[in-house]
Design a protein around this motif. Structure first.
Motif, PDB file in Angstrom:
ATOM      1  N   VAL A 228      37.005  32.289  27.619  1.00  0.00           N
ATOM      2  CA  VAL A 228      35.676  31.692  27.979  1.00  0.00           C
ATOM      3  C   VAL A 228      35.007  32.779  28.906  1.00  0.00           C
ATOM      4  O   VAL A 228      33.595  33.021  28.690  1.00  0.00           O
ATOM      5  N   GLU A 229      35.744  33.169  29.825  1.00  0.00           N
ATOM      6  CA  GLU A 229      35.224  34.186  30.804  1.00  0.00           C
ATOM      7  C   GLU A 229      34.388  35.450  30.089  1.00  0.00           C
ATOM      8  O   GLU A 229      33.651  35.866  30.249  1.00  0.00           O
ATOM      9  N   ALA A 232      31.649  34.710  27.993  1.00  0.00           N
ATOM     10  CA  ALA A 232      30.148  34.335  28.992  1.00  0.00           C
ATOM     11  C   ALA A 232      29.683  35.561  29.661  1.00  0.00           C
ATOM     12  O   ALA A 232      28.701  35.847  29.754  1.00  0.00           O
ATOM     13  N   ARG A 246      29.372  28.070  32.531  1.00  0.00           N
ATOM     14  CA  ARG A 246      30.854  27.905  32.169  1.00  0.00           C
ATOM     15  C   ARG A 246      31.633  26.551  32.265  1.00  0.00           C
ATOM     16  O   ARG A 246      31.106  26.044  33.529  1.00  0.00           O
TER      17      ARG A 246
END
Length: 684
Positions: A228-229, A232, A246
């Motif tokens: 995810v990080e 993003a 997020r």
């Protein structure tokens, strides 16, 4: 498309009862409230009186505190009216916890559908959909001004165009339509883009940009917080001035609630997160991306075990949004969608595949003859040679199936699994002797309850024991272990070393691994679960994808050609199609609707009796109740504290799945009110 998508009731919920009018000076004095409780018999709308002091704040969608018996419970207001079906006096709402309506009509309707289909409660779903309130964060977000979003154009020359139908997908998405695509992307170990991210992230950014160009918003769902990080951060570089939110479990409660509010209030159009982000209440939803769709972490691990792809499909239909299902290999349910022409595949041409993947070797008769006596050992000489040659130019990845030292023990004579004397959990070998994997109690003086033998044997060899063995075989080479039992390593450099990793724990190597060896392949295939082969092959593709194009992947063991050939040819669709046909032949999910009920003997037998008496009688098969074994028995011990659980399996045709779930849900509503409510219901 599943039965959930084809057999749903009308989405328009009616909350107004018609029995009597409530006289009050307060406009619409009756509030319909869904309680935040997990018991099935309370999964219904309850009427409460709105006090005059709360007339303005008790809005539809607000979270409130209400009396229930002698205690207070939280809940959500889902309707206001001047009528009630309750015969007695209505009790007033105690307080409004949040004046911000955090529950939208779409998410409420979605939760009701999922609760019916998954044999759960609406509160189960809403707990996943709405993060816990954080008052200070709410006050800060409400004081923020509006956001001026930049304008975008549909990207030209996208790398998604390298896949068949990829350009058409972006074109329809940018035109405001809702195409649905299945994308088995190719691996990327050497980053050829200016952002220094895996090349398969680029089409995701192109799809998001095309969605934004149509004036809509996008959700990207990934299995882990690390992914995810990474996605993003890349989107923030690729789409400057576009706010990217997020949402994952490693964020603080304040950060999770802030992300939810930003989506709810229209302060962001792009949200990236783990499983629960699929519920994000974005305005004008236009795209949902499921990344690494075969990863089991995209399925909720608690009742009602809701899979992200089911939620995404429902929201795509409701919002006429696009859906992009991506992964190195796609799961069997995606094959069902393709068979029903509900989604179409984006496939890479063979010449592009050959330029993008490493060479994969699986032992054949010639290789076994060359290996001689070592051919049937855990590490044949050919696999040893692959590791040795790979270490000349870089790191080598060794995949093992289990973490720990000796993660499974059995009787040496009858092969019965060794169980803990204290709690009945599985016993495993450690550096400090044999201990229970659940309670940690040391185990001594073993005596088999079946044959009275005193000796035990190791059934599995874990990552830590494998590291010891490789340390003796390669004494001058650094050995690194990456697993849940030690720690999961994200990245390693390009210097020679051996990395021993379990599933989903293999790090990325700078420039890719020089080689990889997959140990104990038949251990994965022989796992006692219906989708063992599907999960094993998905893991092998994941391991092979971390090896550079000029590297070699060796499967150290003989496996059937239906598992090996898709890997050698790098044709994941070949395996997915074969796996789905196997599910059809065996009458198993996802080809059919299926459910498992696990619990105490009394609760399961009572549940089975209620289902048998239900008006729905079109189950294609009912197996049980019978004693649970293996992982099901472990789950019952861990979650329910039940040492002698029973299990019963139900199956039905997909077209009747929603009705079948209704029968189980009605039975669950009765059993949840009893003293013995040790039950877990899982719809597959």
């Amino acid at each position: 498309m599943s039965d959930l998508l084809s057999s749903l009731p009308d989405s328009e919920a009616t909350f107004t009862a018609t029995s009597r009018v409530v006289d009050s000076e307060v406009p619409l004095p009756v509030a319909q409230v869904i309680l935040d409780v997990k018991v099935a018999h309370l999964d219904q709308m309850m009427d409460y009186l709105v006090p005059a002091s709360l007339t303005q704040s008790a809005q539809i969608g607000a979270k409130v505190k209400v009396p229930l018996g002698a205690s207070s419970k939280l809940g959500w207001i889902v309707g206001r009216s001047n009528r009630t079906s309750h015969g007695g006096a209505l009790r007033p709402i105690s307080a409004v916890v949040s004046q911000t309506p955090v529950l939208t009509p779409e998410i409420l309707s979605l939760s009701q559908r999922l609760a019916q289909a998954r044999v759960g409660t609406v509160a189960h779903i809403l707990r996943s959909a709405i993060p816990g309130r954080h008052a200070r964060t709410e006050k800060t977000v409400l004081s923020e001004g509006p956001v001026d979003f930049p304008s975008w154009q549909v990207p030209a020359g996208s790398t998604l165009s390298n896949y068949q139908r990829g350009a058409a997908f972006l074109q329809h998405l940018g035109a405001g339509e809702g195409p649905r695509a299945l994308w088995p992307y190719l691996p990327s170990t050497v980053y050829t883009n200016e952002y220094q991210v895996p090349d398969y992230y680029l089409p995701v950014a192109d799809a998001v940009q095309a969605c934004l160009a149509s004036g809509r918003s996008a959700i990207i769902v990934a299995p882990t917080a690390a992914v995810v990080e990474e996605i993003a951060s890349f989107l923030e570089l690729r789409l400057p001035d576009e706010p990217v939110s997020r949402l994952h479990q490693e964020l603080s409660p304040a950060a999770r609630y802030r992300s939810h509010l930003h989506a709810l209030l229209g302060r962001t159009r792009v949200v990236v997160g783990t499983r629960n982000v699929v519920y994000s209440p974005l305005r004008k939803l236009g795209l949902i991306v499921l990344f690494d769709a075969s990863d089991k972490r995209l399925v909720a691990q608690r009742s009602p075990y809701t899979p992200a792809h089911e939620v995404a499909a429902l929201r795509a239909i409701e919002n006429q949004a696009a859906l992009l299902v991506a992964g190195l290999i796609l799961p069997a349910w995606a094959q069902r969608w393709e068979n029903q022409a509900w989604a179409f595949p984006l496939t890479a041409p063979r010449e592009l595949v050959r330029r993008s993947v490493p060479r994969v070797e699986i032992p054949d008769d010639y290789l076994r003859l060359r290996d001689g006596a070592s051919a049937y050992s855990r590490l044949p000489s050919s696999a040893y040679q692959v590791i040795k040659e790979g270490l000349i130019s870089g790191p080598v990845l060794v995949h093992v199936e289990r973490a720990g030292y000796i993660p499974a023990l059995s009787c040496a004579q009858c092969f019965r699994p060794v169980k803990c004397d204290n709690c009945g959990g599985p016993v495993q070998g450690t550096y400090n002797g044999n201990r229970c994997a659940n309670c940690g109690q040391p185990q001594q003086d073993f005596s088999c309850p079946s044959c009275s033998a005193k000796q035990i044997r190791s059934v599995r060899i874990g990552a830590e024991r494998t590291a010891e063995e490789f340390g003796r075989s390669f004494p001058s080479v650094p050995i690194t272990v990456s697993s849940a039992n030690t720690r999961v390593i994200e990245k390693v450099n390009n210097k020679p070393r051996i990395v021993i990793a379990t599933a989903h724990a293999a790090p990325r190597a700078e420039g890719g691994f020089a080689a990889a060896v997959i140990l104990d392949p038949n251990v994965a295939l022989n796992h006692p679960s219906a989708d063992a082969a599907e999960q094993a092959v998905a893991t092998w593709f994941e391991v092979a994808a971390k090896v550079r194009v000029d590297g070699t992947v060796m499967v150290a063991g003989e496996i059937p050609p239906e598992y090996g050939q898709p890997l050698i040819r790098w044709n994941p669709q070949l395996f997915t199609g074969w796996a789905y046909r196997q599910y059809e032949d065996a009458n198993l999910a996802p080809a059919v609707w299926a459910a498992t009920v696990l619990g105490s003997p009394r609760a399961v037998q009572r549940f089975a009796e209620l289902v048998k008496e239900d008006e729905f009688s079109s189950f294609s098969s009912v197996y049980g109740p019978f004693p649970a074994i293996g992982e099901q028995a472990d789950e019952a011990q861990r979650v329910l504290g039940e040492s002698n659980p029973l299990v019963v399996h139900y199956s039905a045709r997909r077209a009747e799945g929603f009705s079948a779930a209704g029968a189980l849900r009605r039975a669950r509503a009765v059993t949840s009110a009893s003293d013995d409510d040790k039950l877990l219901v899982r719809v597959h």
